[in-house]
Motif scaffolding. Sequence first.
Motif, PDB file in Angstrom:
ATOM      1  N   ILE A  45       0.838  -1.201   0.000  1.00 18.22           N
ATOM      2  CA  ILE A  45       0.000   0.000   0.000  1.00 18.22           C
ATOM      3  C   ILE A  45       0.878   1.258   0.000  1.00 18.22           C
ATOM      4  O   ILE A  45       0.613   2.228  -0.732  1.00 18.22           O
ATOM      5  N   PHE A  46       1.935   1.249   0.805  1.00 17.83           N
ATOM      6  CA  PHE A  46       2.850   2.388   0.850  1.00 17.83           C
ATOM      7  C   PHE A  46       3.568   2.577  -0.488  1.00 17.83           C
ATOM      8  O   PHE A  46       3.695   3.700  -0.996  1.00 17.83           O
ATOM      9  N   TRP A  47       4.017   1.473  -1.084  1.00 14.03           N
ATOM     10  CA  TRP A  47       4.712   1.555  -2.377  1.00 14.03           C
ATOM     11  C   TRP A  47       3.759   2.014  -3.479  1.00 14.03           C
ATOM     12  O   TRP A  47       4.142   2.793  -4.361  1.00 14.03           O
ATOM     13  N   ASN A  48       2.515   1.556  -3.430  1.00 11.86           N
ATOM     14  CA  ASN A  48       1.524   1.981  -4.409  1.00 11.86           C
ATOM     15  C   ASN A  48       1.217   3.471  -4.264  1.00 11.86           C
ATOM     16  O   ASN A  48       0.987   4.171  -5.266  1.00 11.86           O
ATOM     17  N   PHE A  49       1.229   3.980  -3.041  1.00 10.56           N
ATOM     18  CA  PHE A  49       1.029   5.415  -2.807  1.00 10.56           C
ATOM     19  C   PHE A  49       2.164   6.225  -3.435  1.00 10.56           C
ATOM     20  O   PHE A  49       1.921   7.274  -4.068  1.00 10.56           O
ATOM     21  N   ILE A  50       3.403   5.758  -3.293  1.00 15.57           N
ATOM     22  CA  ILE A  50       4.550   6.449  -3.885  1.00 15.57           C
ATOM     23  C   ILE A  50       4.453   6.448  -5.409  1.00 15.57           C
ATOM     24  O   ILE A  50       4.688   7.472  -6.078  1.00 15.57           O
ATOM     25  N   LEU A  51       4.071   5.306  -5.988  1.00 16.87           N
ATOM     26  CA  LEU A  51       3.977   5.217  -7.446  1.00 16.87           C
ATOM     27  C   LEU A  51       2.874   6.123  -7.989  1.00 16.87           C
ATOM     28  O   LEU A  51       3.023   6.718  -9.064  1.00 16.87           O
TER      29      LEU A  51
END
Length: 226
Positions: A45-51
């Motif tokens: 979820i955190f990585w998807n937010f960054i992307l």
Amino acid sequence: MMNNLFSIFDPSTNIFNLPLNWISTFIGLMFIPYSFWLIPNRQFIFWNFILNKLHTEFKLLMNSNSNSKGSTFIFISMFSFILFNNFLGLFPYIFTSTSHLTLTLSISLPLWLSFMLYGWLNNTQHMFIHMIPQETPTVLMPFMVLIETISNIIRPGTLAVRLTANMIAGHLLMTLLSGTGPSISNYFIIMLILIQILLLILESAVAIIQSYVIAILSTLYSSEVN
């Protein structure tokens, strides 16, 4: 004792005398199965937010024209690939592939060639106009064309050397400091460990910043040919 300080970046390995260290560039593929989970974990979820943030920023830099739909995923993938490899090099006994021009030039040179071919074949007039800034005196026009041509030619080299030099510099500094450990007294060992921890934090920041800088510069280069 190390015969050559740069031998720490040697891609060879002692396992069957084969250069298996380049396999470390594919370790980032282990994070792909996160996207297929029924319930995503917090890391995904955190990585998807960054992307998503990167996608929004890259879309603004590319002027959001109709010809650039989906192009941001190229630069997001490049950012993710470089970021994973930069971080993997901070772990012990893992080869830093981004410290070699073989990998960095393999990333920057095809991108630059594709931008130049697309720009000169489809937007020839725009590329000629871009060679001379507005309100340039007539006397300086030949010099401006020469300067702009040289700056365009060296772009893939500057992208590759920037990443390679930044990754090599931090690793060499940490190696030099760690090599002084056996020759100093016990009182300075604690200070040396604290300096190494601070350098490791700095290298973590450099790993993020350099991957972001290369992705942003590549996006800006692509926006110039549209």
